[in-house]
Write an enzyme that holds these catalytic residues in place. Structure first.
Site, short mmCIF file in Angstrom:
data_model
loop_
_atom_site.label_atom_id
_atom_site.label_comp_id
_atom_site.label_asym_id
_atom_site.label_seq_id
_atom_site.Cartn_x
_atom_site.Cartn_y
_atom_site.Cartn_z
N SER A 1 0.84 -1.20 0.00
CA SER A 1 0.00 0.00 0.00
C SER A 1 0.87 1.25 0.00
O SER A 1 1.70 1.43 -0.88
CB SER A 1 -0.95 -0.04 1.20
OG SER A 1 -1.96 0.93 1.09
N ASP B 1 -5.98 -3.30 -2.49
CA ASP B 1 -4.88 -3.06 -1.54
C ASP B 1 -4.36 -4.35 -0.91
O ASP B 1 -5.11 -5.13 -0.33
CB ASP B 1 -5.40 -2.13 -0.44
CG ASP B 1 -4.30 -1.50 0.38
OD1 ASP B 1 -3.38 -2.24 0.79
OD2 ASP B 1 -4.37 -0.29 0.61
#
Length: 345
Positions: free
Chosen positions: A66, A203
């Site tokens: 991320s 993500d």
């Protein structure tokens, strides 16, 4: 960019590449955490400034999930840590606009988030495209490992540079797309669609917010190294426990609506524990915000910049002697099975 990961999984153990028995394998692992990545960026800036060496020159592998993935990609491309910090300070304000101050506006934002992401993905995409341009993953000077996952059929994805002969495709992916894929946090941002396959990247923090174990497994399966040779510097962004009272724990969907936070806490904590168990605590240095600083929301720009840069400076001063060994020796150039080494002046 897309490959059917399950279909292309090897049916045999990966062929290990040689590694000197007297040389350590150093891993830099960077957690996810939205705008809290400003802490990581500032800590890396201080390391680069103090030790006089970029991270990609002293770590054999950099893993990032991320927001940590964005930083990892920047470091691998040779972008200075100072410039990466500027990305969080300058572009971060557009990506993470001020939170509503009025109760009614805040409530409306919460209601809207039930049906659509909170943030505009266009701002993030534009910022990533400006920063990474047309550069490809394979241009990284350092081995990179960047977790994500795919839907609608749930499937883990880990983007990797071509540092092993089995890694066939990811090197040709634009860096900004890898950054966008790994940072598409559910409820915050739209996933990144791959039109050719119909898949959507989301993500990697959902399953590997702390990518230390992902990197460790890759290292141990790619090279002829023992766990005693591996040294990990793991930098978190704050991992406040998700908590519910007893009645809510025994309740239903509404009480558990933010259970994704519990999953991220557990995976982050577990990755650190597993790495220390396998390598020994002396081989894994973990640095992260705690207490109130750990509880800053992923999209709270103002709270993040009010405290995290100062905290990073405090932690650098405290851990400087422990970090120093990672920067003592420059590492050898990585393997390139599909790409050529960049020209050097």
């Amino acid at each position: 960019m897309f490959t059917d990961r399950r279909a292309n999984s090897l049916g045999t153990r990966r062929r290990k590449q040689p590694w000197p028995a007297d040389r350590p394998f150093k891993i830099l692992s960077l957690d996810g955490g939205g705008i809290r990545g400003a802490y990581t960026a500032e800590l890396m800036r201080l390391c680069e400034e103090h030790f006089g060496k970029p991270a990609a020159s002293v770590f054999d592998m950099i893993a990032g999930t991320s927001t940590g993935g964005i930083i990892a990609l920047g470091l691998g491309l040779g972008i200075s840590a100072a410039e990466i910090y500027e990305f969080y300070r300058d572009d971060g304000r557009k990506i993470f606009p001020p939170l509503p101050s009025r109760k009614l506006a805040f409530f409306w934002r919460w209601v809207r988030s039930v049906y659509s992401p909170c943030l505009k993905h266009e701002e993030l995409e534009s910022a990533l495209q400006r920063r990474f341009g047309e550069h490809l993953l394979g241009e990284s000077t350092c081995r990179l490992v960047v977790p994500a996952f795919m839907m609608p059929e749930t499937e883990i994805a880990v983007f990797k540079t071509d540092h092993h002969e089995d890694f066939l495709n990811d090197h040709a992916t634009p860096m900004w797309k890898v950054a966008r894929a790994t940072s598409a946090a559910p409820t915050y941002l739209r996933g990144l669609e791959h039109e050719e396959s119909g898949r959507i990247f989301l993500d990697g923090g959902v399953w590997a917010n702390n990518p230390a174990m992902v990197a460790l497994v890759d290292a141990l399966t790619d090279y002829e190294i023992s766990p005693d040779q591996v040294e990990i510097l793991s930098i978190g962004t704050g991992n406040a426990p998700f908590s519910l009272n007893r009645d809510d724990v025994m309740s239903g969907l509404f009480a558990w609506r933010e259970a994704i936070k519990a999953a991220m806490f557990l995976t982050t904590d577990n990755a650190t524990a597993q790495a220390k168990l396998l390598l020994g605590p002396e081989h894994c240095l973990r640095i992260e915000p705690t207490r109130d600083d750990a509880a800053i929301e992923m999209d709270d720009y103002d709270a993040a910049f009010a405290s995290l840069p100062k905290l990073a400076a405090m932690h650098f001063a405290s851990y400087q002697a422990d970090i120093a060994p990672f920067y003592e020796q420059v590492v050898a150039q990585r393997e390139r099975h599909r790409t050529k080494a960049p020209d050097r002046d």
